[in-house]
Structure formats: C-alpha cells, structure tokens
Motif scaffolding. Sequence first.
Motif, PDB file in Angstrom:
ATOM      1  N   MET A   1       0.961  -1.143  -0.203  1.00 16.00           N
ATOM      2  CA  MET A   1       0.000  -0.017  -0.088  1.00 16.00           C
ATOM      3  C   MET A   1       0.884   1.130  -0.006  1.00 16.00           C
ATOM      4  N   TYR A  27      -0.614  -2.291  12.816  1.00 13.95           N
ATOM      5  CA  TYR A  27      -2.024  -1.638  12.228  1.00 13.95           C
ATOM      6  C   TYR A  27      -2.557  -0.844  13.490  1.00 13.95           C
ATOM      7  N   ALA A  48      -8.408   0.515   4.222  1.00 10.73           N
ATOM      8  CA  ALA A  48      -6.883   0.123   3.688  1.00 10.73           C
ATOM      9  C   ALA A  48      -6.383  -0.942   4.470  1.00 10.73           C
ATOM     10  N   HIS A  49      -6.217  -0.819   5.989  1.00 11.68           N
ATOM     11  CA  HIS A  49      -5.716  -1.926   6.764  1.00 11.68           C
ATOM     12  C   HIS A  49      -6.373  -3.219   6.517  1.00 11.68           C
ATOM     13  N   TYR A  51      -8.299  -4.176   4.262  1.00  9.24           N
ATOM     14  CA  TYR A  51      -7.946  -4.977   2.657  1.00  9.24           C
ATOM     15  C   TYR A  51      -6.738  -5.393   2.887  1.00  9.24           C
ATOM     16  N   GLU A  52      -5.791  -4.812   3.399  1.00 14.98           N
ATOM     17  CA  GLU A  52      -4.175  -5.236   3.208  1.00 14.98           C
ATOM     18  C   GLU A  52      -4.134  -6.469   4.381  1.00 14.98           C
ATOM     19  N   HIS A  55      -5.740  -9.350   2.412  1.00 15.12           N
ATOM     20  CA  HIS A  55      -4.961  -9.623   1.214  1.00 15.12           C
ATOM     21  C   HIS A  55      -3.730 -10.626   1.777  1.00 15.12           C
ATOM     22  N   HIS A  56      -2.998 -10.201   2.890  1.00 17.90           N
ATOM     23  CA  HIS A  56      -2.264 -11.205   3.419  1.00 17.90           C
ATOM     24  C   HIS A  56      -2.468 -12.391   3.894  1.00 17.90           C
ATOM     25  N   TYR A  78      -2.821 -12.220  12.180  1.00 18.28           N
ATOM     26  CA  TYR A  78      -3.519 -11.338  11.462  1.00 18.28           C
ATOM     27  C   TYR A  78      -4.975 -11.123  12.021  1.00 18.28           C
TER      28      TYR A  78
END
Length: 102
Positions: A1, A27, A48-49, A51-52, A55-56, A78
Amino acid sequence: MAILHDVRDIHHCGKKHDVSKITKHLYASNTYYFKKFYPRLVPLIRVAHQYEIHHHSKRLKGLKELTQSEIKEGLVTYEQALRLMQAEIAVHTIPRIPSLVL
C-alpha cells in the motif's frame, strides 16, 4: 500500500525480532498515529488496513512452502492485528490539558 512506509527488519548484534509481534501491533500503531495527526483519514486508513490484512491472509493460505501450523499461526497473528486495530479505533482520544495539583 502507498500509505504504509516500507518496514525493514533490522538486526542488532544477532538478535532476532519477533515478526509476529511487530505485525500484530503495526496496524494499531498506524491507526493511533492517524487518529492523532489526521483524524479525518481514519475511516480510509481502517478500510486500507482491513484490505491489506485480508490480502495477506489470503496470500498466506496459498503458500505451499509453509506447514499447516505456520499458516495457522500467521492467520492468528493477522486476526489479532485486526482486533487490536479495531480496539484502537474504538478508543476515543480527547485532548486533555494537564492540570497542576497544588
């Protein structure tokens, strides 16, 4: 990002860093920073966090070179990162003027 700066793993005298602990708190600390200095951006940062993290987590599930226990440990990390971030968002930061007690 583009929002997050590149994180580097620095070793001091052979010490290893606990990457899962760093990831867990990354985060939440970024959220705290944006709440403090750019409060209007917090909803965007939260999305954004999230989503990240999603994704991870998805990428982690697809890695063939990791064992099932390593994948599970990463997913737990996570999940904890997401909970800590949401807890940080829930905390209301009200500027407080220190008072002198006489």
